[in-house]
Design a protein around this motif. Sequence first.
Motif, PDB file in Angstrom:
ATOM      1  N   UNK A  47      36.735 -31.869  42.465  1.00 23.27           N
ATOM      2  CA  UNK A  47      37.245 -30.529  42.188  1.00 23.27           C
ATOM      3  C   UNK A  47      37.807 -30.507  40.765  1.00 23.27           C
ATOM      4  N   UNK A  48      38.162 -29.306  40.320  1.00 29.31           N
ATOM      5  CA  UNK A  48      38.714 -29.159  38.970  1.00 29.31           C
ATOM      6  C   UNK A  48      40.025 -28.392  39.022  1.00 29.31           C
ATOM      7  N   UNK A  49      40.979 -28.842  38.231  1.00 28.09           N
ATOM      8  CA  UNK A  49      42.155 -28.009  37.962  1.00 28.09           C
ATOM      9  C   UNK A  49      41.733 -27.048  36.858  1.00 28.09           C
ATOM     10  N   UNK A  50      41.569 -25.795  37.185  1.00 26.25           N
ATOM     11  CA  UNK A  50      41.090 -24.824  36.215  1.00 26.25           C
ATOM     12  C   UNK A  50      42.154 -24.560  35.150  1.00 26.25           C
ATOM     13  N   UNK A  51      41.760 -24.073  33.972  1.00 25.43           N
ATOM     14  CA  UNK A  51      42.732 -23.800  32.905  1.00 25.43           C
ATOM     15  C   UNK A  51      43.868 -22.888  33.388  1.00 25.43           C
ATOM     16  N   UNK A  52      45.075 -23.274  33.027  1.00 23.73           N
ATOM     17  CA  UNK A  52      46.241 -22.469  33.389  1.00 23.73           C
ATOM     18  C   UNK A  52      46.695 -22.634  34.823  1.00 23.73           C
ATOM     19  N   UNK A  53      46.107 -23.600  35.546  1.00 24.44           N
ATOM     20  CA  UNK A  53      46.439 -23.765  36.958  1.00 24.44           C
ATOM     21  C   UNK A  53      47.389 -24.938  37.183  1.00 24.44           C
ATOM     22  N   UNK A  54      48.080 -24.868  38.327  1.00 23.01           N
ATOM     23  CA  UNK A  54      48.968 -25.931  38.786  1.00 23.01           C
ATOM     24  C   UNK A  54      48.435 -26.442  40.119  1.00 23.01           C
ATOM     25  N   UNK A  70      47.954 -23.002  42.370  1.00 24.49           N
ATOM     26  CA  UNK A  70      48.609 -21.734  42.039  1.00 24.49           C
ATOM     27  C   UNK A  70      48.530 -21.532  40.535  1.00 24.49           C
ATOM     28  N   UNK A  71      48.797 -20.310  40.097  1.00 28.58           N
ATOM     29  CA  UNK A  71      48.771 -20.000  38.671  1.00 28.58           C
ATOM     30  C   UNK A  71      50.047 -20.491  37.998  1.00 28.58           C
ATOM     31  N   UNK A  72      49.889 -21.334  37.000  1.00 30.23           N
ATOM     32  CA  UNK A  72      51.017 -21.688  36.137  1.00 30.23           C
ATOM     33  C   UNK A  72      51.072 -20.747  34.945  1.00 30.23           C
ATOM     34  N   UNK A  73      49.910 -20.220  34.558  1.00 29.91           N
ATOM     35  CA  UNK A  73      49.797 -19.247  33.466  1.00 29.91           C
ATOM     36  C   UNK A  73      48.923 -18.114  33.959  1.00 29.91           C
ATOM     37  N   UNK A  74      49.411 -16.888  33.820  1.00 30.08           N
ATOM     38  CA  UNK A  74      48.654 -15.737  34.313  1.00 30.08           C
ATOM     39  C   UNK A  74      48.303 -14.796  33.169  1.00 30.08           C
TER      40      UNK A  74
END
Length: 596
Positions: A176-183, A194-198
Motif C-alpha cells: 500500500x502507499x501513504x498518499x501525499x498529505x496523509x497520516x 486520515x488527512x494530515x493536510x487537506x
Amino acid sequence: MRADYLVAWSFAAGRGHDDLNRLGGNLGLGLVHQGRQLSLFASPGQVLQLDPDSGLLVIGRLFKGTNPVQIIDRFSAGEWQRLSSTRGEALIEDFWGAYVGFVPDGEGGSLQAIRDPSGQCPCFYRLEPDRILFSSRADILEAASGHKADIDWEALAAHIVWPMVRAQQTPVSQIHEILPGMRLTAQRGNVSSSLAWSPWKFTRQARSLPSREEAVATLRRRIIACTDAWASEARHTLLAVSGGLDSSIVAAALAASGRSFTCLTLYTGQAAGDERPYAWQLARHLGVELKEEPERVDFVDLARSEARHLPRPISRAFAQSGDRAHQELAARLGADQFMTGGGGDNVFCFLHSVAPLADRLIVAGSRLGSLQTLMDVARLNEVSVLTALSGARSKIRQVGQPHRWPMRTGFLSRDLVRSLAGPPSHPWLSPPGDEVPGKIMHTAWLAGIQNHLEGFGREWLHPLRAPLMAQPVVEHCLTIPSWMWCSGGQDRVLAREAFADLLPPAIVTRRSKGTPTGFAMQLFEANLPAIRALLLEGMLAGQGIVDRYALEAFLARPDPRDVVAYMEIMALVDVEAWLRAWAMPSPHISRRDHVP
C-alpha cells in the motif's frame, strides 16, 4: 544516486529485525538505527533526523518558511518537543519539503507515519502479523518480507481505466502507499489513514476574494523561494525546458536566484514536438546555456519499465529517450540534480472548463464581475457566451459533488469495464458539501498529477525535483479563486503576470503547447512486431483485461489518423512491461539497472 530507506516497526518491544540486516547490505542500505521497536536502514545519500529519546524519525529534506527560507539540517530541542507533542502535526504546519515522518506514541503501542503533501518523498508499506515495513521502493518491501507479492488484477484494471487516480491500495497485493498529505496510524494487525493536510482548508480561503496584486506578488515570491531552496542542495542543476510557461517559470526562478544551471530541450522531427524556437528565446533572455537533444527511437526499449521498482505502472516508454539524454548530459556537465516544471498546469489551475464561471456566480455576487468572467470563459474555451452560460448553470448543480474522472477504455474487455464499480477512492476527491465546482476540479488536478512525477530513469542518477509542487506554492494557489486564473480569457494568467518581466513576451503570451504524441507514434510504427507480441500473447491478454480481437484487428491495419488509439496501445505496452518485471523471481533492482 537514489536515496532509499527501509523502516521496520515491531508491534512488540524487543522484537529484533536480524533478518533485515543481511538484506539491507545486499540492497545497498546500511543499518542506521536499531531500537527496541524501530530499525532504520538507509542508503548513504539519504537525509535523516532521529531523536533517540522519543524515537521520532524524519526522512528526507525539510525547509522552513519562504521569506526567507531556512534549510533544516538539524531540529532544535524545541522543534523536537513540538513534533512530539503534536504527534507529528508540526511537520505539516511548520515545515515543507520532501519527507516522511515516523512518530511513536511514547508507550510503544502505535506508530504514526506522515508524508508531505508534495509527494516527492515516496512511502510504501506492507503490514505483517508482528510488524509493519515502510520503504521508498516496493521491490525493497517485497524482498524484506521474504514473500513474492501477487498482482491485484482488479486494482490494476482500475488503474488502467482511471490512470489519473492514485489509490492507497496499489496493483501489487499487500503493498500500500501513504498518499501525499496523509497520516497512517499503525497498531498491531491494524492500520488506519486520515488527512494530515487537506486541500479544502485552503480552497475555503478562495471565497474571500484576495487582492489580485497581492496574489501575484506572493506567487512570484514563493516560487522563487522554493525553487532556490531546492537548487541549494545541488552544485549544478539540469533543467528540462520545453519553451512552455511552466518550465520557463522555473528557469526564471533559478536565474533570479543566481543558481548554477543548464537547460535541456528535447525535440522530434514533428513540428508539434519541436519547441526549440521558444527554448532559444528563453535561454537568450535569461543568459543561460541551452543544450538540445533529439528524441531517439533507439534509446527506447518497450519491454523495459522504469517503474519496475514501484507498485504501479506509471512510467512511459517514450520517456526513456529523454532520460538517456538527461543522464548523459548530466555526466558531461557535472550536474548533480535534475529539475522540471512538472505539475505547473495542475497547480496554476489550468481548467478548460466553464467551472470558473460557475464559481463566480456562486461566490462573488457581482453582476459586472460575473459578466467579465462569462466573456473570459467563453474566450478561453472558444465557445459562445450562451454556451458558456448554459454550461455554468449545469455546473452550479454540481456543488459539493466529487470530480468525475473520464474512463480510458480503448482495447479493454467490455466485461471488465462493466465489472468495475467506479474509480478508486482518493482522500482529496471527497469535497465538502458546499465546495464550488472550479475548486473541486483544481484539487482533482492536483491529485491527478501524482502519477506523472516519478518513474523516470534519471531519478536513479540524481534527485529529480518539481519545485512548482512545493507545499507553499500549492497552498497559495488553492486560495486563489478559479476565475482569477483565467481572467482575460487566458489560462494560468496570474503565473504569467508574476513572471512577465523575467520571461520573453513570446512565452508569456504563448497559448500553444508541445506534445510527445508524434514521438510515441513513431515508436509504435518502429516497434509494431514487438508490440504485437507483447500485447497479444501477454499477461493482460491472459487475464482477459484487453480485448484481444479488437487489438489484433487494429494492429493488423493501424490507422495513423487515430492518435487516441496509438496512445492507448502504448499505455497498455507500458503496463505489460511493468507486469513482466514484477513476474521476475527477484524484482528488486539496483542503480546499475537504470544508468546507461
